[in-house]
Write an enzyme that holds these catalytic residues in place. Sequence first.
Site, short mmCIF file in Angstrom:
data_model
loop_
_atom_site.label_atom_id
_atom_site.label_comp_id
_atom_site.label_asym_id
_atom_site.label_seq_id
_atom_site.Cartn_x
_atom_site.Cartn_y
_atom_site.Cartn_z
N GLU A 248 -2.81 17.52 -20.87
CA GLU A 248 -1.36 17.52 -21.06
C GLU A 248 -0.79 16.71 -19.90
OE1 GLU A 248 -0.04 18.59 -23.69
OE2 GLU A 248 -1.72 19.73 -24.50
N CYS A 283 7.53 17.17 -17.79
CA CYS A 283 7.00 16.06 -18.61
C CYS A 283 7.91 15.73 -19.78
CB CYS A 283 5.62 16.42 -19.14
SG CYS A 283 4.40 16.69 -17.85
#
Length: 477
Positions: A248, A283
């Site tokens: 991720e 993110c």
Amino acid sequence: MTDITPFWLAGEPTFGEGSLDVHSPYSGDLVGRVSLATSEQIEQAIAAADAVQAELLGLPAHVRAKALDHISARIAERAEEFAALITAENGKPLMWSKGEVSRAVSTFRWAAEEARRWSGELQRLDTDPNATGRLGITRRFPRGPVLGIAPFNFPLNLVAHKVAPAIAVGTPVLIKPASATPLTALLLAEIVAETELPKASLSVLPIRGGQMDAVNTDSRLPVISLTGSDEVGDRIRQAAPQKQVILELGGDAAVMVEPDWPDLKAAAERIALFGNYQAGQSCISVQRVLVHTDVYDAFVPLLTEAVQALRTGDPNDPATQVGPMIDEQNAQRITEWIAEATRAGATLHTGGGRQGTQVEPALLSEVPASTSLGSKEAFAPVMTVIRYSDLDEGFRIVNGSRYGLQAGIFTTKVDVAFRAHRELVVGGVIVGDVPSFRADQMPYGGWKASGTGREGVASAMVDLTDERILVLTGLAL
């Protein structure tokens, strides 16, 4: 003298050699001191995880679910303690820390529910004559112990997304917390140790950077789950190509504002907040704001005003919306990127000043793609505004990034939503909101340089396991 916090080696509080000081990104004050694991202790943790696999896998579903329910409940009981600790070591405002704790409660609750229904599938095989009387039972089994490498920006919930699915499928996990924020993960380990799970189900080890190469390549940890930068992800993938590597990684999340959206002011306020929450250190915080040319001139002033209205300052103040960046090095980096963009012709609408680790939320337009801000993940409280003329151009701009984590689009048109879902090369499309939305049970992950695999408890459970079929013969189907 500040007490040294032990790490957790195979479910036991343990001291190593040397320590790591944890400082507040806001004040610089010493928050805690954490013991560091030696190479011998790291070996003990890996060996213990390897040895406990069969015992953990053999536990009934109700035992694993009960443990996960206990962890969820205890996090809720100690929510204020967790939130204060997250704010102290991470610097995120208390309002966001409390939200992270609530999400972690849900993550473990979801894992308990998934553990109870982790059952497999039946498949009739007698669809061909040569398989008459045969039935297939497909179940998923863990690939082996998991190495979870966690980032600083969500020191509780992103650790939870590694620990909870591992417990749910019955596999041990070794967590390497971020060096800037290890205390929250260690507090979580204390709660896990209260359960009836085998002690070696979890180790949480603050590890020196130079020791990680050997850990990453150790064959007894066949699964690596990393949340972090794409540079680190690439190194791990190259060092351990034979492993199941779940990544991720980064993103420069884009949001589109279509001319049919009825409330531009509300959209501007939502974008401003989620371009700067966690000081942009998420993110999926908004970095690129694409605005249709028909509403561009009306929208940019609204967005500028919304950014200017954000409350910055002491993260312990309940009213603070934007706290400090994790350290002064990154704060200086982003102010240099802003300066580079303005020298190259970008317009700075607001913000960009810095005092220590606190960066004033910034908004720029006409940022050249050749600049750092125009081509890289900012991971900071800064957004860029881009004008587009139609959906073709807008989608082309969104997809022009090397990243593909999530995107948002403010539109009321169902056909536009479905077209965005089909054409945007990202892991998730959020309609009517910012790309920063995430529910912890939904599949979450990226395309392109944003990673491989998925979080979201059920999705992560699939990534940690592999299929194994059992064929029964001679049945009267």
